[in-house]
Design an enzyme around this catalytic site. Structure first.
Site, PDB file in Angstrom:
ATOM      1  N   LYS A  73       7.774  -1.533  -2.473  1.00 35.13           N
ATOM      2  CA  LYS A  73       6.933  -3.055  -3.210  1.00 35.13           C
ATOM      3  C   LYS A  73       7.645  -3.017  -5.112  1.00 35.13           C
ATOM      4  CE  LYS A  73       2.624  -2.655  -0.831  1.00 35.13           C
ATOM      5  NZ  LYS A  73       2.985  -3.794  -0.678  1.00 35.13           N
TER       6      LYS A  73
ATOM      7  N   GLU B 188       1.559  -6.989   4.728  1.00 39.08           N
ATOM      8  CA  GLU B 188       1.648  -5.758   5.581  1.00 39.08           C
ATOM      9  C   GLU B 188       0.114  -5.435   6.043  1.00 39.08           C
ATOM     10  OE1 GLU B 188       1.859  -2.981   7.644  1.00 39.08           O
ATOM     11  OE2 GLU B 188       2.668  -2.063   6.698  1.00 39.08           O
TER      12      GLU B 188
ATOM     13  N   CYS C 147       1.364   2.269  10.936  1.00 37.46           N
ATOM     14  CA  CYS C 147       0.623   0.721  10.707  1.00 37.46           C
ATOM     15  C   CYS C 147       1.413   0.328  12.461  1.00 37.46           C
ATOM     16  CB  CYS C 147       1.295  -0.094   9.929  1.00 37.46           C
ATOM     17  SG  CYS C 147       0.878  -0.072   8.280  1.00 37.46           S
TER      18      CYS C 147
ATOM     19  N   GLU D 266       8.766  -6.876   3.928  1.00 40.62           N
ATOM     20  CA  GLU D 266       9.479  -6.425   3.197  1.00 40.62           C
ATOM     21  C   GLU D 266      11.091  -5.825   3.662  1.00 40.62           C
ATOM     22  OE1 GLU D 266       5.759  -4.496   0.643  1.00 40.62           O
ATOM     23  OE2 GLU D 266       5.922  -3.427   2.416  1.00 40.62           O
TER      24      GLU D 266
END
Length: 490
Positions: free
Chosen positions: A162, A252, A286, A464
């Protein structure tokens, strides 16, 4: 408790006491011991962090792209020099095996920072002629102050994913790590300061997401929110961001990703991929390929190959270098995963291996869950429909590839997908029909800095990593220039 370190907030290049008077503990999930106490930010502290970031951002944006790149590269060097130190802290905080954190988490985070440090000088506008006497040009300007809200499964990697594009584009970031894994964000802030980042350009605030996250998403000065976490929380963050100042968002979110194994697949390779897609990082990824589709005739052989590999998993003390499977991140999360396993049993799925909490010896002190493989699963089962975020694989059979594709897409998620086949033409045909943002053919899980990461459907908004992400940390200003006379219609 006297040996437990108290951590303050990191604002304007230094540690500062929170004003809330509240604290929370960070727990080692391998032992249940308190490893740190962290001060929780108040709304007053958030205001101080925003004010600091706004001041620092002006200094940072005024630097040349080469100067920004140089400072970020210094931070990369420090990250790599301290790889093992940071990995040990990450393991202590998350329970992830040191064999993983030392080779993946810090390494890949540093890779992303190095990638964007190199791209900092490539942020540029364009000049377009309109006619002989007129042209326009564009400027790519930083957004200003942005906020990152991290998840607990890859704390320092997410903080770098990030902050790297945000800082490369000339922004300042206020970062809130998960309250479950709060520690390595502090170390990253220290490293940025040591590398020469101006005070305020990377601030770390701590606390519960429902409070701190809301204050950040609603703050008028903050121009963008980048969030990693669950779908329901992501929806609330997005609604709050839109309802306050119409902020840009990157989300996300969760996944329930399909892995389709074709008739011609090498079963040893397919089993290797399936085990990695489900049990790496103790299943807390994830993008995990938790819905494994296998042709009916290959089911028995595939199950045998998977069980053989699961038996080789080395569960134990995550600090030991030979361990490759640690505890889950917390005891509450362990209970959640165990409840899903119990649901699978009750709904008729067959446990091939695992299916219980691990309680042998010292494992009983920690949040350990056995790597679990269910078979004879059906699409309407809870373990097949919902994201578990733990070491639980569901094996489903199919008759035709068209059926497998349709069932793979029958979900509100769309984060990742994979195909295992020796027919590369068929692989592309299948992948092109799968509704997922990140796809793998004959492999699983790698996310290089150059590759955009993000989901379809409820699995996310925006991307991202990759070059295009920089566009979402800048805004375009268009300027027309007239060199000739100006003629009014009045």
């Amino acid at each position: 408790m006297s040996d437990v370190k108290l951590h303050r907030l990191y604002i304007h290049g230094q540690y500062t006491d929170a004003t809330s008077g509240k604290t929370f503990d960070s727990i080692n999930p391998a032992t249940g011991e308190v490893i740190a106490t962290i001060q929780q930010a108040s709304q007053t502290d958030i205001e101080a962090a925003v004010k600091s970031a706004a001041e620092g951002q002006k200094v940072w944006a005024a630097k040349t792209a080469v100067e920004r790149s140089r400072i970020l590269r210094r931070a990369v060097d420090i990250l790599r020099e301290r790889n093992d130190e940071l990995a040990q802290l990450e393991t202590l905080d998350t329970g992830k095996a040191f064999s993983e954190t030392s080779t993946v988490d810090i390494v890949t985070g540093a890779d992303v920072l190095e990638y964007y440090a190199g791209l900092a000088t490539a942020i540029q506008g364009e000049q377009v002629p309109l006619r002989e006497s007129s042209f326009f040009y564009t400027r790519r300007e930083p957004l200003g102050v942005v906020a990152g809200i991290g998840a607990w499964n890859y704390p320092i990697q997410i903080a770098l994913w990030k902050s790297a594009p945000a800082l490369a584009a000339g922004n300042a970031m206020i970062f809130k790590p998960s309250e479950v894994t709060p520690l390595t964000a502090f170390k990253l802030a220290e490293i940025y300061s040591e590398a020469g980042l101006p005070a305020g350009v990377f601030n770390v605030v701590q606390g519960a997401g429902r409070e701190i996250g809301q204050w950040l998403t609603e703050h008028a000065v903050i121009e963008k929110i980048s969030f990693t976490g669950g779908v329901e929380t992501g929806k609330k963050v997005m609604a709050s961001a839109a309802g306050s100042t119409l902020k840009e968002v990157t989300m996300e979110l969760g996944g329930k990703s399909p892995l389709i194994i074709c008739e011609d697949a090498n079963l040893d390779r397919a089993a290797d991929i399936a085990v990695m897609a489900n049990f790496f990082s103790s299943g807390q990824v994830c993008t995990n390929g938790t819905r494994v589709f296998i042709p009916q005739r290959l089911k028995a052989a595939f199950e045998q190959a998977v069980v053989e590999r699961v038996k080789r998993i080395r569960m134990g003390d995550p600090q030991h270098t030979d361990t490759n499977f640690g505890p889950l991140v917390s005891f509450p999360h362990m209970e959640k995963v165990l409840s899903y396993i119990e649901s699978g049993k009750q709904q008729g799925a067959k446990v091939l291996i695992g299916g219980e909490r691990a309680t042998t010896g010292l494992l009983a002190q920690g949040a350990y869950v056995q790597p679990t493989v269910f078979t004879d699963c059906h699409d309407d089962m809870k373990i097949v429909q919902e994201e578990i975020f733990g070491p639980v694989m569901s094996i489903l059979t199919y008759d035709t590839i068209e059926e497998a594709i349709e069932r793979a897409n029958n979900t509100n998620f769309g984060l990742a997908a994979g195909v295992v086949t020796q027919n590369i033409s068929q692989a592309h045909q299948i992948i092109h029909q799968l509704e997922a943002g990140i796809c793998w053919i004959n492999t699983w899980g790698e996310s290089p800095a150059e590759m955009p990461v993000g989901g379809y459907k409820e699995s996310g908004v925006g991307r991202e990593n990759g070059i295009s992400t920089l566009n979402h940390y800048t805004r375009t200003k268009s300027i027309q220039v007239e060199l000739g006379d100006y003629q009014s219609v009045f």
